[in-house]
Scaffold this motif. Structure first.
Motif, PDB file in Angstrom:
ATOM      1  N   LEU A  38       0.845  -1.201   0.000  1.00 24.36           N
ATOM      2  CA  LEU A  38       0.000   0.000   0.000  1.00 24.36           C
ATOM      3  C   LEU A  38       0.883   1.255   0.000  1.00 24.36           C
ATOM      4  O   LEU A  38       1.098   1.875   1.042  1.00 24.36           O
ATOM      5  N   PRO A  39       1.399   1.647  -1.160  1.00 12.98           N
ATOM      6  CA  PRO A  39       2.271   2.826  -1.188  1.00 12.98           C
ATOM      7  C   PRO A  39       1.567   4.105  -0.746  1.00 12.98           C
ATOM      8  O   PRO A  39       2.206   5.017  -0.216  1.00 12.98           O
ATOM      9  N   TRP A  40       0.237   4.170  -0.942  1.00 13.07           N
ATOM     10  CA  TRP A  40      -0.499   5.375  -0.535  1.00 13.07           C
ATOM     11  C   TRP A  40      -0.512   5.546   0.979  1.00 13.07           C
ATOM     12  O   TRP A  40      -0.725   6.641   1.495  1.00 13.07           O
ATOM     13  N   MET A  41      -0.260   4.439   1.702  1.00 12.32           N
ATOM     14  CA  MET A  41      -0.300   4.495   3.162  1.00 12.32           C
ATOM     15  C   MET A  41       0.753   5.453   3.717  1.00 12.32           C
ATOM     16  O   MET A  41       0.509   6.201   4.665  1.00 12.32           O
ATOM     17  N   ALA A  80       2.441   1.266  10.447  1.00 11.93           N
ATOM     18  CA  ALA A  80       1.733   2.397   9.852  1.00 11.93           C
ATOM     19  C   ALA A  80       0.226   2.167   9.861  1.00 11.93           C
ATOM     20  O   ALA A  80      -0.551   3.091  10.131  1.00 11.93           O
ATOM     21  N   VAL A  81      -0.193   0.933   9.573  1.00 12.90           N
ATOM     22  CA  VAL A  81      -1.622   0.596   9.624  1.00 12.90           C
ATOM     23  C   VAL A  81      -2.174   0.870  11.021  1.00 12.90           C
ATOM     24  O   VAL A  81      -3.266   1.431  11.184  1.00 12.90           O
ATOM     25  N   ALA A  82      -1.411   0.493  12.037  1.00 13.44           N
ATOM     26  CA  ALA A  82      -1.858   0.713  13.420  1.00 13.44           C
ATOM     27  C   ALA A  82      -2.033   2.193  13.720  1.00 13.44           C
ATOM     28  O   ALA A  82      -2.948   2.585  14.444  1.00 13.44           O
ATOM     29  N   MET A  83      -1.168   3.025  13.143  1.00 11.60           N
ATOM     30  CA  MET A  83      -1.202   4.445  13.441  1.00 11.60           C
ATOM     31  C   MET A  83      -2.289   5.193  12.667  1.00 11.60           C
ATOM     32  O   MET A  83      -2.786   6.215  13.128  1.00 11.60           O
ATOM     33  N   ILE A  84      -2.643   4.685  11.469  1.00  8.89           N
ATOM     34  CA  ILE A  84      -3.652   5.419  10.682  1.00  8.89           C
ATOM     35  C   ILE A  84      -5.057   4.872  10.899  1.00  8.89           C
ATOM     36  O   ILE A  84      -6.021   5.409  10.349  1.00  8.89           O
ATOM     37  N   THR A  85      -5.180   3.813  11.687  1.00  7.09           N
ATOM     38  CA  THR A  85      -6.512   3.306  12.027  1.00  7.09           C
ATOM     39  C   THR A  85      -6.853   3.725  13.458  1.00  7.09           C
ATOM     40  O   THR A  85      -5.959   3.884  14.283  1.00  7.09           O
TER      41      THR A  85
END
Length: 380
Positions: free
Chosen positions: A108-111, A253-258
């Motif tokens: 997921l480069p957009w992440m 990063a997933v943890a931080m943006i959710t």
């Protein structure tokens, strides 16, 4: 005293917090204080302090444990269980969806573009939350402020929350304000060391390996959900080689943006390793120990929490915990605010939240995500 709210009210609140409560453990415990103690007045300051102290002393993710404790206060085991599930489920389903897209599209480069803006805004949000929590809880007590400063500095320097220093904070206030009659009696933290002697079950199943590893993660990692990241890295990347370095960074990063608890990244990792069963096993194995380490001692905290010695100890631990949280804000800021644009986003977030106290954080997160994408397109 009978609660002024129903169990359904509390479950609905934590469903909402789990759905759009951004900012990680520091922000989440601040939201709970603002919403449940200051605004709704469902809980007393003492209830909150006891919950925060117990959550800091026991292993596991801080915000999830505090939610479980608050569920226990008036509705005991049923409340603790339903509130804990309500808090975790929304973000769990989100990371499952992101995990599916991640595998389908090969990353997921957009992440990274989104996180560039969101991460900076999150620092501003948790800085404001930490400021409010500090001024509300410490008052003008010089001893509590001294403990706060010591913990903030040690957490920033070592980049980890040190349990024995937090315990010393509790002991310092206990000895100063309500000295024990027998100084020889001590207070020991309860650490589930027996599990350290056990070995994982001999099986070829990867699900058993996932269950064993994430049970250890939930049982032995103290402090906020952020404290689990180094432990996960050592196991997931180094020991088992389930993920490579980039996949692990994407998981963080997933943890931080959710929204919801940061530790829900275990669901994303579990999905990458073994699909939906892996995600479910990883999440359950991580949260079950923290649930047990909260509900088992909770009755004793409720029963003896008003004793002067216990109250003094809890006050000291609370001051130490808030100091550790403030130190964690500085650590995160050092890692996230890497250039002028991110610093400006963080400062603007603080200024906006200070000026518009009723502004909901999700709106700030959405704007920051859009700014992050635009800046990545322009700058890179």
């Amino acid at each position: 005293m009978a609660p002024t709210y129903s169990l359904n009210d509390l479950i609905l609140y934590f469903l909402k917090l789990g759905t759009w409560g951004f900012g990680g453990p520091v922000a989440l415990v601040g939201y709970m204080h603002r919403d449940l103690v200051e605004d709704k007045k469902w809980f007393s300051e003492e209830d909150y302090k006891e919950g925060l102290a117990l959550s800091q002393l026991a292993p596991g993710p801080l915000a999830a444990q505090l939610s479980i404790y608050l569920g226990y206060v008036h509705y005991r085991l049923l409340g603790a269980t339903l509130v804990g599930v309500a808090f975790v489920l929304p973000s769990f389903f989100m990371v499952l969806g992101i995990g599916y897209a991640y595998v389908l599209y090969g990353g997921l480069p957009w992440m990274q573009a989104i996180f560039y803006g969101v991460g900076a805004a999150v620092i501003g949000i948790i800085a404001m939350g930490s400021y409010k929590l500090t001024t509300k809880s410490l008052g003008k007590d010089k001893l509590l402020w001294a403990i706060f400063i010591v913990l903030a500095v040690t957490t920033f320097v070592t980049e980890e929350e040190i349990l024995w220093v937090i315990l010393l904070g509790g002991l310092a206030v206990w000895f100063a304000k309500s000295p024990p009659k027998w100084l020889s009696s001590g207070v020991n933290g309860i650490v589930p060391t027996i599990f350290l002697q056990l070995q994982p079950l001999a099986t070829e199943s990867k699900l058993w390996e996932i269950a064993w590893f994430f049970t250890k993660a939930g049982a032995f990692v103290f402090g906020s959900g952020l404290a689990i990241v180094p432990f996960l890295y050592g196991g997931v990347v180094k020991e088992y080689a389930w993920l490579n370095e980039q996949q692990f960074l994407d998981a963080v990063a997933v943890a931080m943006i959710t929204p919801g608890p940061v530790v829900i990244t275990v669901g994303f990792i579990g999905y990458l390793v073994a699909g939906v069963p892996g995600a479910c096993v990883a999440a359950l194995a991580t949260f079950l120990p923290c649930y047990l380490f909260t509900v088992i001692p909770a009755p004793y905290f409720k029963k003896y929490g008003k004793h002067p010695a216990i109250k003094a100890f809890v006050d000291g631990v609370t001051a130490a915990a808030i100091g550790a949280i403030a130190g964690a804000v500085l650590v995160l800021g050092k890692r996230t605010l890497v250039d002028v644009p991110t610093m400006l986003i963080a400062l603007c977030t603080v200024a906006i939240l200070f000026k518009f106290k009723k502004l909901q954080e999700p709106y700030v997160i959405l704007v920051a995500a859009a700014i992050g994408i635009l800046l990545k397109l322009v700058l890179f």
